[in-house]
Write a protein that holds these residues in place. Structure first.
Motif, PDB file in Angstrom:
ATOM      1  N   ARG A 171     -59.261  19.536  57.186  1.00  0.00           N
ATOM      2  CA  ARG A 171     -58.057  18.800  56.808  1.00  0.00           C
ATOM      3  C   ARG A 171     -56.803  19.485  57.362  1.00  0.00           C
ATOM      4  O   ARG A 171     -55.885  18.823  57.854  1.00  0.00           O
ATOM      5  N   ALA A 172     -56.764  20.811  57.286  1.00  0.00           N
ATOM      6  CA  ALA A 172     -55.611  21.559  57.809  1.00  0.00           C
ATOM      7  C   ALA A 172     -55.479  21.375  59.317  1.00  0.00           C
ATOM      8  O   ALA A 172     -54.369  21.241  59.849  1.00  0.00           O
ATOM      9  N   VAL A 173     -56.611  21.362  60.008  1.00  0.00           N
ATOM     10  CA  VAL A 173     -56.598  21.139  61.456  1.00  0.00           C
ATOM     11  C   VAL A 173     -56.025  19.754  61.774  1.00  0.00           C
ATOM     12  O   VAL A 173     -55.141  19.607  62.628  1.00  0.00           O
ATOM     13  N   LEU A 174     -56.500  18.746  61.071  1.00  0.00           N
ATOM     14  CA  LEU A 174     -56.034  17.386  61.329  1.00  0.00           C
ATOM     15  C   LEU A 174     -54.557  17.224  60.998  1.00  0.00           C
ATOM     16  O   LEU A 174     -53.830  16.508  61.704  1.00  0.00           O
ATOM     17  N   TYR A 175     -54.118  17.881  59.939  1.00  0.00           N
ATOM     18  CA  TYR A 175     -52.710  17.791  59.560  1.00  0.00           C
ATOM     19  C   TYR A 175     -51.832  18.368  60.673  1.00  0.00           C
ATOM     20  O   TYR A 175     -50.805  17.777  61.034  1.00  0.00           O
ATOM     21  N   GLU A 176     -52.239  19.506  61.224  1.00  0.00           N
ATOM     22  CA  GLU A 176     -51.452  20.106  62.307  1.00  0.00           C
ATOM     23  C   GLU A 176     -51.450  19.224  63.551  1.00  0.00           C
ATOM     24  O   GLU A 176     -50.435  19.107  64.243  1.00  0.00           O
ATOM     25  N   GLU A 177     -52.594  18.608  63.836  1.00  0.00           N
ATOM     26  CA  GLU A 177     -52.661  17.701  64.987  1.00  0.00           C
ATOM     27  C   GLU A 177     -51.725  16.511  64.794  1.00  0.00           C
ATOM     28  O   GLU A 177     -50.999  16.113  65.705  1.00  0.00           O
ATOM     29  N   ALA A 178     -51.744  15.946  63.596  1.00  0.00           N
ATOM     30  CA  ALA A 178     -50.886  14.799  63.305  1.00  0.00           C
ATOM     31  C   ALA A 178     -49.411  15.182  63.352  1.00  0.00           C
ATOM     32  O   ALA A 178     -48.569  14.404  63.829  1.00  0.00           O
ATOM     33  N   GLU A 179     -49.090  16.371  62.867  1.00  0.00           N
ATOM     34  CA  GLU A 179     -47.696  16.838  62.922  1.00  0.00           C
ATOM     35  C   GLU A 179     -47.235  17.009  64.365  1.00  0.00           C
ATOM     36  O   GLU A 179     -46.090  16.681  64.695  1.00  0.00           O
ATOM     37  N   ALA A 180     -48.111  17.539  65.218  1.00  0.00           N
ATOM     38  CA  ALA A 180     -47.754  17.737  66.625  1.00  0.00           C
ATOM     39  C   ALA A 180     -47.442  16.402  67.295  1.00  0.00           C
ATOM     40  O   ALA A 180     -46.494  16.298  68.087  1.00  0.00           O
ATOM     41  N   ALA A 216     -48.006  11.196  55.798  1.00  0.00           N
ATOM     42  CA  ALA A 216     -47.253  12.438  55.595  1.00  0.00           C
ATOM     43  C   ALA A 216     -46.687  12.980  56.907  1.00  0.00           C
ATOM     44  O   ALA A 216     -45.817  13.852  56.898  1.00  0.00           O
ATOM     45  N   THR A 217     -47.168  12.438  58.022  1.00  0.00           N
ATOM     46  CA  THR A 217     -46.707  12.936  59.326  1.00  0.00           C
ATOM     47  C   THR A 217     -46.189  11.778  60.172  1.00  0.00           C
ATOM     48  O   THR A 217     -45.117  11.265  59.949  1.00  0.00           O
ATOM     49  N   GLY A 218     -46.955  11.332  61.159  1.00  0.00           N
ATOM     50  CA  GLY A 218     -46.470  10.312  62.094  1.00  0.00           C
ATOM     51  C   GLY A 218     -46.376   8.925  61.523  1.00  0.00           C
ATOM     52  O   GLY A 218     -45.589   8.113  62.013  1.00  0.00           O
ATOM     53  N   GLY A 219     -47.179   8.621  60.513  1.00  0.00           N
ATOM     54  CA  GLY A 219     -47.164   7.271  59.965  1.00  0.00           C
ATOM     55  C   GLY A 219     -45.818   6.886  59.390  1.00  0.00           C
ATOM     56  O   GLY A 219     -45.382   5.729  59.503  1.00  0.00           O
ATOM     57  N   GLN A 220     -45.136   7.841  58.794  1.00  0.00           N
ATOM     58  CA  GLN A 220     -43.821   7.561  58.237  1.00  0.00           C
ATOM     59  C   GLN A 220     -42.818   7.238  59.337  1.00  0.00           C
ATOM     60  O   GLN A 220     -41.899   6.440  59.142  1.00  0.00           O
ATOM     61  N   ASP A 258     -40.438   4.031  59.345  1.00  0.00           N
ATOM     62  CA  ASP A 258     -38.992   4.182  59.523  1.00  0.00           C
ATOM     63  C   ASP A 258     -38.507   3.354  60.715  1.00  0.00           C
ATOM     64  O   ASP A 258     -37.434   2.747  60.665  1.00  0.00           O
ATOM     65  N   GLY A 259     -39.299   3.347  61.787  1.00  0.00           N
ATOM     66  CA  GLY A 259     -38.920   2.568  62.959  1.00  0.00           C
ATOM     67  C   GLY A 259     -38.869   1.076  62.666  1.00  0.00           C
ATOM     68  O   GLY A 259     -37.963   0.375  63.120  1.00  0.00           O
ATOM     69  N   LEU A 260     -39.811   0.605  61.891  1.00  0.00           N
ATOM     70  CA  LEU A 260     -39.815  -0.816  61.534  1.00  0.00           C
ATOM     71  C   LEU A 260     -38.649  -1.151  60.617  1.00  0.00           C
ATOM     72  O   LEU A 260     -38.042  -2.230  60.744  1.00  0.00           O
ATOM     73  N   ARG A 261     -38.327  -0.266  59.717  1.00  0.00           N
ATOM     74  CA  ARG A 261     -37.178  -0.512  58.836  1.00  0.00           C
ATOM     75  C   ARG A 261     -35.874  -0.519  59.623  1.00  0.00           C
ATOM     76  O   ARG A 261     -34.966  -1.298  59.336  1.00  0.00           O
ATOM     77  N   HIS A 262     -35.795   0.368  60.616  1.00  0.00           N
ATOM     78  CA  HIS A 262     -34.621   0.381  61.489  1.00  0.00           C
ATOM     79  C   HIS A 262     -34.525  -0.941  62.252  1.00  0.00           C
ATOM     80  O   HIS A 262     -33.442  -1.525  62.373  1.00  0.00           O
ATOM     81  N   ALA A 263     -35.668  -1.414  62.751  1.00  0.00           N
ATOM     82  CA  ALA A 263     -35.680  -2.692  63.467  1.00  0.00           C
ATOM     83  C   ALA A 263     -35.276  -3.826  62.542  1.00  0.00           C
ATOM     84  O   ALA A 263     -34.524  -4.731  62.928  1.00  0.00           O
ATOM     85  N   GLN A 264     -35.739  -3.768  61.304  1.00  0.00           N
ATOM     86  CA  GLN A 264     -35.391  -4.802  60.330  1.00  0.00           C
ATOM     87  C   GLN A 264     -33.891  -4.814  60.061  1.00  0.00           C
ATOM     88  O   GLN A 264     -33.270  -5.872  59.972  1.00  0.00           O
ATOM     89  N   SER A 265     -33.307  -3.626  59.943  1.00  0.00           N
ATOM     90  CA  SER A 265     -31.867  -3.540  59.692  1.00  0.00           C
ATOM     91  C   SER A 265     -31.049  -4.032  60.882  1.00  0.00           C
ATOM     92  O   SER A 265     -29.896  -4.425  60.732  1.00  0.00           O
ATOM     93  N   ALA A 266     -31.670  -4.000  62.066  1.00  0.00           N
ATOM     94  CA  ALA A 266     -30.991  -4.473  63.280  1.00  0.00           C
ATOM     95  C   ALA A 266     -31.200  -5.967  63.499  1.00  0.00           C
ATOM     96  O   ALA A 266     -30.792  -6.514  64.522  1.00  0.00           O
TER      97      ALA A 266
END
Length: 204
Positions: A65-74, A132-136, A140-148
């Motif tokens: 799990r720690a390995v995957l978390y670091e990969e996702a953060e990268a 917790a990493t890239g999914g957010q 956020d990108g979709l919410r930004h698009a929605q606000s635009a």
């Protein structure tokens, strides 16, 4: 001050040991797979004791799990570096998509995150890591698009979930040497439909 220095040094040693374990495990999991990697292999590759491993992790699954978390953060870091709220939604998503595809070509990364991860930890655990990493970043990108003014009422969370699956499928294909330009073109068409849906697809 004299009392603080040993504590700081001990903390640094613990951090170095943890980093060594994760790095060794990452290499082994990517090369051999989760099932064929034992804790003894990880300890040997990291040049630490078995006790050190269990000081930091309860079992092999927690190391994984720690390995995957670091990969996702990268991956999230690479996407963040090339996108901003100053871009148009289309440009931000396409730059983010290209960064994601590029990041996922790191040796073993697609296998770890897209094949081994869901199989070992389960879909729900992988979703937690993603959010917790890239999914957010995607949400956020979709919410930004929605606000635009884009999306036209389409549900952000559901669209993020479906887009994430599309990006993952494309990344897995690219990691297996499928033409990246073909998947970029497909993602662009998909994003255009999502960001600017016609009357039949927009929510009323």
């Amino acid at each position: 001050m004299q009392d603080e220095s040993p504590r700081r040094t001990q903390a640094q040693r613990r951090a170095e040991t943890r980093r060594a374990l994760i790095a060794a495990a990452r290499t082994l999991f990517a090369e051999k797979g989760y099932a064929d990697t034992g804790t003894a292999d990880i300890v040997k590759a990291a040049s630490v004791t078995r006790g050190a491993l269990y000081h930091h992790f309860t079992d092999k699954a927690e190391v994984f799990r720690a390995v995957l978390y670091e990969e996702a953060e990268a991956i999230a870091d690479e996407i963040t570096q090339v996108t901003s709220t100053e871009q148009s939604p289309e440009d931000a998503f396409m730059d983010g998509a290209r960064a994601y595809f590029s990041a996922m070509t790191a040796p073993g990364r697609a296998r770890l995150l897209l094949l081994e991860g869901p199989s070992v930890l389960g879909v729900d655990a992988m979703r937690e890591i993603d959010r917790a990493t890239g999914g957010q970043t995607l949400v956020d990108g979709l919410r930004h698009a929605q606000s635009a003014g884009a999306l036209h009422g389409l549900p952000v969370e559901a669209m993020a979930d479906l887009l994430s699956a599309a990006f993952d499928r494309a990344a897995l294909a690219i990691a297996r040497n499928a033409p990246e330009k073909d998947y970029e073109a497909a993602i662009r068409a998909l994003l255009t439909g999502i960001l600017h849906p016609g009357p039949a697809t927009a929510q009323t």
